[in-house]
Write a protein that holds these residues in place. Structure first.
Motif, PDB file in Angstrom:
ATOM      1  N   GLN A 114       0.826  -1.217   0.000  1.00 24.96           N
ATOM      2  CA  GLN A 114       0.000   0.000   0.000  1.00 24.96           C
ATOM      3  C   GLN A 114       0.855   1.260   0.000  1.00 24.96           C
ATOM      4  N   LYS A 115       0.358   2.302  -0.672  1.00 29.26           N
ATOM      5  CA  LYS A 115       1.096   3.577  -0.685  1.00 29.26           C
ATOM      6  C   LYS A 115       1.010   4.274   0.657  1.00 29.26           C
ATOM      7  N   ARG A 116      -0.150   4.194   1.303  1.00 31.80           N
ATOM      8  CA  ARG A 116      -0.391   5.015   2.488  1.00 31.80           C
ATOM      9  C   ARG A 116      -0.696   4.197   3.732  1.00 31.80           C
ATOM     10  N   ALA A 117      -0.449   2.930   3.721  1.00 31.60           N
ATOM     11  CA  ALA A 117      -0.777   2.103   4.899  1.00 31.60           C
ATOM     12  C   ALA A 117       0.108   0.868   4.940  1.00 31.60           C
ATOM     13  N   CYS A 118       0.042   0.147   6.045  1.00 31.18           N
ATOM     14  CA  CYS A 118       0.719  -1.145   6.230  1.00 31.18           C
ATOM     15  C   CYS A 118       2.246  -1.009   6.169  1.00 31.18           C
ATOM     16  N   LYS A 119       2.771   0.212   6.296  1.00 27.73           N
ATOM     17  CA  LYS A 119       4.203   0.408   6.045  1.00 27.73           C
ATOM     18  C   LYS A 119       5.102  -0.177   7.120  1.00 27.73           C
ATOM     19  N   ASP A 120       4.574  -0.277   8.352  1.00 29.48           N
ATOM     20  CA  ASP A 120       5.402  -0.847   9.412  1.00 29.48           C
ATOM     21  C   ASP A 120       5.068  -2.311   9.652  1.00 29.48           C
ATOM     22  N   LEU A 121       4.479  -2.925   8.659  1.00 29.03           N
ATOM     23  CA  LEU A 121       4.226  -4.365   8.757  1.00 29.03           C
ATOM     24  C   LEU A 121       5.305  -5.101   7.980  1.00 29.03           C
ATOM     25  N   ARG A 122       5.543  -6.365   8.382  1.00 29.12           N
ATOM     26  CA  ARG A 122       6.591  -7.157   7.725  1.00 29.12           C
ATOM     27  C   ARG A 122       6.292  -7.261   6.231  1.00 29.12           C
ATOM     28  N   GLY A 406       1.669  -9.174  11.764  1.00 29.19           N
ATOM     29  CA  GLY A 406       2.757  -8.880  10.845  1.00 29.19           C
ATOM     30  C   GLY A 406       3.495  -7.618  11.225  1.00 29.19           C
ATOM     31  N   VAL A 407       3.439  -7.211  12.496  1.00 33.24           N
ATOM     32  CA  VAL A 407       4.102  -5.984  12.951  1.00 33.24           C
ATOM     33  C   VAL A 407       5.599  -6.246  13.117  1.00 33.24           C
ATOM     34  N   THR A 408       6.424  -5.324  12.644  1.00 32.67           N
ATOM     35  CA  THR A 408       7.872  -5.540  12.766  1.00 32.67           C
ATOM     36  C   THR A 408       8.321  -5.340  14.221  1.00 32.67           C
ATOM     37  N   ASP A 409       9.390  -6.065  14.594  1.00 30.50           N
ATOM     38  CA  ASP A 409       9.930  -5.905  15.952  1.00 30.50           C
ATOM     39  C   ASP A 409      10.411  -4.479  16.143  1.00 30.50           C
ATOM     40  N   LYS A 410      10.985  -3.902  15.076  1.00 28.48           N
ATOM     41  CA  LYS A 410      11.518  -2.534  15.175  1.00 28.48           C
ATOM     42  C   LYS A 410      10.419  -1.553  15.605  1.00 28.48           C
ATOM     43  N   TRP A 411       9.271  -1.674  14.981  1.00 32.80           N
ATOM     44  CA  TRP A 411       8.158  -0.777  15.307  1.00 32.80           C
ATOM     45  C   TRP A 411       7.716  -0.998  16.754  1.00 32.80           C
ATOM     46  N   TYR A 412       7.651  -2.300  17.134  1.00 29.88           N
ATOM     47  CA  TYR A 412       7.193  -2.639  18.485  1.00 29.88           C
ATOM     48  C   TYR A 412       8.082  -1.979  19.539  1.00 29.88           C
ATOM     49  N   TRP A 413       9.419  -2.113  19.356  1.00 24.92           N
ATOM     50  CA  TRP A 413      10.338  -1.596  20.371  1.00 24.92           C
ATOM     51  C   TRP A 413      10.360  -0.074  20.360  1.00 24.92           C
ATOM     52  N   GLN A 414      10.223   0.517  19.168  1.00 25.24           N
ATOM     53  CA  GLN A 414      10.152   1.979  19.098  1.00 25.24           C
ATOM     54  C   GLN A 414       8.942   2.496  19.864  1.00 25.24           C
TER      55      GLN A 414
END
Ligand code: FAD
Length: 479
Positions: A114-122, A406-414
């Protein structure tokens, strides 16, 4: 700015509403009580070219009901074709709903990037879970029993679907329902004695009072959202029987499993609807079971109830869809259809029917609100659903929920890394869901084969008002 579509939630640290791991494990291994009407539906493998009066493709929410009602006519022989198999012990446990998407009971579709969504998902892709099991997505869903707004149906009727206005369909909602919530049993909006059990989770958390109070402070009433008014705050009504999931398979198929005119073929994937090119009438289907391709014939009708993704894909691989696209895929088009923009894609206590495992998908509160961004002519129709979860992504120390979404670990820890461990477990969430998106999605074929998942393009936030509405909902939820 980075947006996470499925979990645009605010996480609030609290000191109550915790679910004890001990309760959970103790409850998990006790034997499963079953109602006398329940029991697995037998599997049937049709002969090649066998004839039926009706063939129903897909035993999900819709297909299970249709097969039930059609077989009320004893001389109609009905075949129900389902790609998946039976539900199991885990899928019965309401709080496990989010985990079922990690199992083979999910078709495993993903959206296009997606252009405007789901960007921090794996892989920057959003998951699109859909049930592949007897009962379909009613086995994977979060059990929340919520009808559409009356004007959703009135709109259908106004656009030419005779017989579908709310006053006309309310009797069918009531017929299908067995509401077990005491204060609603005499309501003119609810029914008693139908196949589908509706109840509140018997588990109480103090969060519910806080949620109610919060709603009242904002000027909202605590009410039955399937009653006269939808906008307001409530405890979620759930498709649940004594604390266990009441899927459409359990509700509508299991009680009629011995009807001789109903045949159900499981693990059977319909590959194509057979349509006569001259009359344009469907006369059967082709399906795969145990690697064998078979054809079955319908004397009257083929009913397509393969879900929002499966039905669209099946129609296209069978020659019904936008002519140019079908041509591109090497499929002969049977009807001249233009390329249209699609509609918006849019444990002990548990065994006794109580306890935290009975929380539908973990949700403990439900609210419907209308944001300032809404331009709906129907002024009583909400555009946001707020689901209060008794836990949150912040408490996902093992990463299970992260994998699921599908959330990235990076996003979670941030996002949550600075919160103390103890505080992270004591959280709840308010999850806004956009229920009247203005962005328009599209579903296209990847190939002419049903085995290849289609290209799903939701176009989330293509219309900037959708992002504004979500922002407004987050703001309301945090005040
Ligand atoms: C994770 C999740 C949470 C949800 N939460 C809620 C909620 O809390 N409340 C709510 O009201 N709604 C919720 N929903 C939505 C709701 O469950 C669906 O809208 C509803 O179940 C759709 O019904 P359906 O009959 O159209 O499709 P489905 O129930 O998906 O049924 C389609 C069936 O067709 C079968 N099928 C597909 N293709 C083929 C084929 N080619 N051959 C044979 N069989 C095939 C599938 O395996 C499936 O069994 C949720 C959905 C999901 C996925």
């Amino acid at each position: 700015m980075r947006w996470l579509i499925f979990f645009a939630s605010i996480t609030i640290v609290c000191t109550s509403g915790q679910i004890s791991i001990f309760d959970f494990w103790t409850d998990l291994f006790r034997p499963l009580p079953r109602n006398e009407h329940e029991g697995f539906v037998p599997d049937y493998t049709p002969e090649d070219f066998e004839e039926f009066d009706f063939i129903v493709v897909g035993a999900g929410s819709a297909g299970s009901v249709i097969a039930n009602r059609l077989t009320e006519v004893p001389h109609w022989k009905v075949l129900l074709i389902e790609a998946g198999g039976n539900e199991n012990f885990f899928s019965d446990i309401p709080i496990f709903a989010p985990f079922l998407s990690l199992t083979p009971m999910n078709w495993g579709y993903t959206a296009e990037p997606q252009k405007r969504a789901c960007k921090d998902l794996r892989g920057k892709v959003c998951f699109m879970p859909r049930g592949k099991v007897l009962g379909g997505s009613s086995v994977l869903n979060f059990l929340i029993y919520q009808r559409g707004h009356p004007d959703d149906y009135n709109d259908w009727s106004r656009t030419g679907n005779e017989g579908w206005s709310y006053p006309e369909i309310l009797p069918y909602f009531k017929k299908s329902e067995n509401v077990r919530i005491k204060e609603l049993r005499n309501s003119s909006y609810h029914g008693v004695g139908g196949y589908m059990d509706i109840e509140h989770s018997p588990f109480y958390t103090p969060l519910q009072n806080a949620f109610k109070k919060g709603g009242e402070e904002l000027g909202y009433k605590w009410r039955d959202p399937n009653g006269e008014h939808v906008i307001g705050f409530s405890k979620p009504q759930a498709t649940m029987r004594k604390g266990r999931r009441c899927s459409t398979s359990k509700a509508f198929l299991e009680p009629i499993r011995s009807r001789r005119n109903l045949k159900v073929t499981k693990f059977s994937t319909t590959m194509k609807i057979l349509i006569d090119p001259s009359t344009k009438a469907a006369y059967g289907v082709e399906f795969m079971k145990q690697n064998v391709r078979r054809q079955v014939r319908a004397r009257h009708e083929v009913v397509l109830s393969a879900g929002t993704i499966g039905s669209a894909q099946l129609l296209m691989v069978s020659g019904v869809g936008p002519e140019d696209h079908l041509h591109e895929m090497g499929i002969k088009s049977l009807v001249k259809l233009p390329m249209l923009a699609a509609s918006p894609v849019s444990a002990g206590a548990y065994m006794a029917g109580r306890g935290p495992l009975t929380l539908p998908g973990g949700s403990t509160g439900l609210a419907f609100i209308r944001t300032k961004v809404s331009n709906d002519l129907s002024t009583t129709r909400p555009d946001i659903e707020l689901v209060m979860g008794a836990g949150s992504l912040a408490g996902d120390l093992l990463g299970i929920l992260r994998s699921l979404l599908g959330v990235t670990d990076k996003w979670y820890w941030q996002m949550y890394g600075s919160l103390p461990m103890e505080a992270r477990q004591r959280t709840f969430s308010l999850n806004p869901v956009l229920i009247r998106p203005r962005s328009i999605g599209r579903l296209m074929l990847r190939s002419a084969s049903y085995e290849d998942h289609p290209k799903i393009q939701p176009n989330y936030f293509d219309d900037p008002n959708d992002l504004k509405a979500m922002g407004w909902a987050v703001f309301t939820g945090s005040h």
